[in-house]
Design a protein around this motif. Structure first.
Motif, PDB file in Angstrom:
ATOM      1  N   ALA A  86     -11.393 -13.020  -6.003  1.00  0.00           N
ATOM      2  CA  ALA A  86     -11.300 -13.767  -7.255  1.00  0.00           C
ATOM      3  C   ALA A  86      -9.847 -14.064  -7.607  1.00  0.00           C
ATOM      4  O   ALA A  86      -9.518 -15.175  -8.044  1.00  0.00           O
ATOM      5  CB  ALA A  86     -11.970 -12.978  -8.377  1.00  0.00           C
ATOM      6  N   VAL A  87      -8.974 -13.095  -7.401  1.00  0.00           N
ATOM      7  CA  VAL A  87      -7.554 -13.313  -7.690  1.00  0.00           C
ATOM      8  C   VAL A  87      -6.982 -14.399  -6.781  1.00  0.00           C
ATOM      9  O   VAL A  87      -6.264 -15.298  -7.232  1.00  0.00           O
ATOM     10  CB  VAL A  87      -6.759 -11.986  -7.542  1.00  0.00           C
ATOM     11  CG1 VAL A  87      -5.273 -12.229  -7.588  1.00  0.00           C
ATOM     12  CG2 VAL A  87      -7.174 -11.014  -8.625  1.00  0.00           C
ATOM     13  N   VAL A  88      -7.314 -14.341  -5.497  1.00  0.00           N
ATOM     14  CA  VAL A  88      -6.838 -15.357  -4.561  1.00  0.00           C
ATOM     15  C   VAL A  88      -7.375 -16.734  -4.947  1.00  0.00           C
ATOM     16  O   VAL A  88      -6.658 -17.737  -4.914  1.00  0.00           O
ATOM     17  CB  VAL A  88      -7.230 -14.997  -3.107  1.00  0.00           C
ATOM     18  CG1 VAL A  88      -6.983 -16.150  -2.159  1.00  0.00           C
ATOM     19  CG2 VAL A  88      -6.468 -13.767  -2.649  1.00  0.00           C
ATOM     20  N   PRO A 138     -22.998   0.603  -3.145  1.00  0.00           N
ATOM     21  CA  PRO A 138     -22.993  -0.820  -2.790  1.00  0.00           C
ATOM     22  C   PRO A 138     -22.394  -1.716  -3.879  1.00  0.00           C
ATOM     23  O   PRO A 138     -21.679  -2.673  -3.574  1.00  0.00           O
ATOM     24  CB  PRO A 138     -24.471  -1.134  -2.576  1.00  0.00           C
ATOM     25  CG  PRO A 138     -25.059   0.167  -2.122  1.00  0.00           C
ATOM     26  CD  PRO A 138     -24.312   1.209  -2.896  1.00  0.00           C
ATOM     27  N   ALA A 139     -22.638  -1.385  -5.139  1.00  0.00           N
ATOM     28  CA  ALA A 139     -22.046  -2.181  -6.228  1.00  0.00           C
ATOM     29  C   ALA A 139     -20.530  -2.046  -6.227  1.00  0.00           C
ATOM     30  O   ALA A 139     -19.800  -3.028  -6.407  1.00  0.00           O
ATOM     31  CB  ALA A 139     -22.614  -1.735  -7.572  1.00  0.00           C
ATOM     32  N   ARG A 140     -20.027  -0.828  -6.020  1.00  0.00           N
ATOM     33  CA  ARG A 140     -18.584  -0.594  -6.002  1.00  0.00           C
ATOM     34  C   ARG A 140     -17.957  -1.305  -4.810  1.00  0.00           C
ATOM     35  O   ARG A 140     -16.859  -1.844  -4.902  1.00  0.00           O
ATOM     36  CB  ARG A 140     -18.313   0.908  -5.954  1.00  0.00           C
ATOM     37  CG  ARG A 140     -16.872   1.300  -5.827  1.00  0.00           C
ATOM     38  CD  ARG A 140     -16.003   0.780  -6.922  1.00  0.00           C
ATOM     39  NE  ARG A 140     -16.220   1.443  -8.175  1.00  0.00           N
ATOM     40  CZ  ARG A 140     -15.663   1.055  -9.318  1.00  0.00           C
ATOM     41  NH1 ARG A 140     -14.853   0.019  -9.340  1.00  0.00           N
ATOM     42  NH2 ARG A 140     -15.902   1.682 -10.427  1.00  0.00           N
ATOM     43  N   LYS A 141     -18.640  -1.302  -3.667  1.00  0.00           N
ATOM     44  CA  LYS A 141     -18.129  -2.011  -2.486  1.00  0.00           C
ATOM     45  C   LYS A 141     -18.020  -3.500  -2.766  1.00  0.00           C
ATOM     46  O   LYS A 141     -17.041  -4.146  -2.394  1.00  0.00           O
ATOM     47  CB  LYS A 141     -19.029  -1.756  -1.279  1.00  0.00           C
ATOM     48  CG  LYS A 141     -18.946  -0.341  -0.758  1.00  0.00           C
ATOM     49  CD  LYS A 141     -19.902  -0.118   0.402  1.00  0.00           C
ATOM     50  CE  LYS A 141     -19.840   1.324   0.867  1.00  0.00           C
ATOM     51  NZ  LYS A 141     -20.735   1.593   1.985  1.00  0.00           N
ATOM     52  N   ILE A 186     -14.466  -5.860  -2.933  1.00  0.00           N
ATOM     53  CA  ILE A 186     -14.218  -7.074  -2.153  1.00  0.00           C
ATOM     54  C   ILE A 186     -14.064  -8.285  -3.076  1.00  0.00           C
ATOM     55  O   ILE A 186     -13.229  -9.158  -2.851  1.00  0.00           O
ATOM     56  CB  ILE A 186     -15.342  -7.293  -1.125  1.00  0.00           C
ATOM     57  CG1 ILE A 186     -15.282  -6.180  -0.076  1.00  0.00           C
ATOM     58  CG2 ILE A 186     -15.224  -8.656  -0.461  1.00  0.00           C
ATOM     59  CD1 ILE A 186     -16.453  -6.158   0.870  1.00  0.00           C
ATOM     60  N   ALA A 187     -14.841  -8.332  -4.166  1.00  0.00           N
ATOM     61  CA  ALA A 187     -14.850  -9.499  -5.040  1.00  0.00           C
ATOM     62  C   ALA A 187     -13.568  -9.646  -5.857  1.00  0.00           C
ATOM     63  O   ALA A 187     -13.104 -10.771  -6.079  1.00  0.00           O
ATOM     64  CB  ALA A 187     -16.052  -9.436  -5.970  1.00  0.00           C
ATOM     65  N   TRP A 197      -6.978   2.637  -2.578  1.00  0.00           N
ATOM     66  CA  TRP A 197      -8.091   2.416  -3.493  1.00  0.00           C
ATOM     67  C   TRP A 197      -9.209   1.651  -2.787  1.00  0.00           C
ATOM     68  O   TRP A 197     -10.369   2.033  -2.841  1.00  0.00           O
ATOM     69  CB  TRP A 197      -7.583   1.658  -4.723  1.00  0.00           C
ATOM     70  CG  TRP A 197      -8.660   1.087  -5.590  1.00  0.00           C
ATOM     71  CD1 TRP A 197      -9.377   1.760  -6.538  1.00  0.00           C
ATOM     72  CD2 TRP A 197      -9.148  -0.252  -5.585  1.00  0.00           C
ATOM     73  NE1 TRP A 197     -10.269   0.903  -7.135  1.00  0.00           N
ATOM     74  CE2 TRP A 197     -10.149  -0.342  -6.571  1.00  0.00           C
ATOM     75  CE3 TRP A 197      -8.832  -1.394  -4.874  1.00  0.00           C
ATOM     76  CZ2 TRP A 197     -10.834  -1.512  -6.845  1.00  0.00           C
ATOM     77  CZ3 TRP A 197      -9.507  -2.559  -5.147  1.00  0.00           C
ATOM     78  CH2 TRP A 197     -10.497  -2.606  -6.116  1.00  0.00           C
ATOM     79  N   GLY A 198      -8.849   0.571  -2.109  1.00  0.00           N
ATOM     80  CA  GLY A 198      -9.846  -0.238  -1.424  1.00  0.00           C
ATOM     81  C   GLY A 198     -10.513   0.499  -0.283  1.00  0.00           C
ATOM     82  O   GLY A 198     -11.734   0.443  -0.113  1.00  0.00           O
ATOM     83  N   GLN A 199      -9.732   1.215   0.484  1.00  0.00           N
ATOM     84  CA  GLN A 199     -10.288   1.954   1.617  1.00  0.00           C
ATOM     85  C   GLN A 199     -11.256   3.028   1.133  1.00  0.00           C
ATOM     86  O   GLN A 199     -12.331   3.207   1.701  1.00  0.00           O
ATOM     87  CB  GLN A 199      -9.153   2.579   2.423  1.00  0.00           C
ATOM     88  CG  GLN A 199      -9.603   3.255   3.684  1.00  0.00           C
ATOM     89  CD  GLN A 199      -8.415   3.766   4.494  1.00  0.00           C
ATOM     90  OE1 GLN A 199      -7.259   3.563   4.127  1.00  0.00           O
ATOM     91  NE2 GLN A 199      -8.699   4.429   5.589  1.00  0.00           N
ATOM     92  N   HIS A 200     -10.893   3.737   0.074  1.00  0.00           N
ATOM     93  CA  HIS A 200     -11.763   4.782  -0.456  1.00  0.00           C
ATOM     94  C   HIS A 200     -13.075   4.180  -0.966  1.00  0.00           C
ATOM     95  O   HIS A 200     -14.157   4.705  -0.689  1.00  0.00           O
ATOM     96  CB  HIS A 200     -11.061   5.534  -1.584  1.00  0.00           C
ATOM     97  CG  HIS A 200     -11.934   6.539  -2.258  1.00  0.00           C
ATOM     98  ND1 HIS A 200     -12.171   7.781  -1.723  1.00  0.00           N
ATOM     99  CD2 HIS A 200     -12.637   6.494  -3.416  1.00  0.00           C
ATOM    100  CE1 HIS A 200     -12.985   8.455  -2.513  1.00  0.00           C
ATOM    101  NE2 HIS A 200     -13.281   7.691  -3.564  1.00  0.00           N
TER     102      HIS A 200
END
Length: 103
Positions: A68-70, A56-59, A63-64, A46-49
């Motif tokens: 945020a979870v961490v 840019p918003a999806r990228k 990453i966010a 999912w992240g790689q795709h």
């Protein structure tokens, strides 16, 4: 003419059973380990795709979200450690500064 129907299953039977046997040998439940590995691989795809083909918003979201979870996990751990430290020292988190002491 006689036709035989065959069904193909990918992978060699020994290799399909190898991971299950390894997990059992290590004393872990193979089903839970397999599910965790599959969930991680799905997350990675999912992240790689999204990083490769996303807007840019999806990228940014890709990453966010994990950051945020961490951050939330780190904040939770910090609160737990702080609460444990306060409990060991007997601190209640309140102060008596507002109370006038009579000399």
């Amino acid at each position: 003419m006689i036709r035989a129907q065959t069904f193909h299953q990918s992978g060699h039977p020994v290799l399909r059973a190898a991971m299950t046997g390894l997990m059992k040998g290590l004393g872990a439940d193979a089903n839970i380990g397999g599910q965790a590995i599959m969930a991680y691989e799905e997350f990675q795809r999912w992240g790689q795709h999204n990083l490769e083909y996303g807007t840019p918003a999806r990228k940014f979201i890709t990453i966010a979200k994990p950051l945020a979870v961490v951050g939330l996990i780190a904040a939770g751990i910090a609160l737990i450690v702080r609460a444990a430290a306060n409990e060991q020292t007997g601190a209640t988190g309140t102060s008596d500064k507002s109370v006038d002491k009579i000399p």
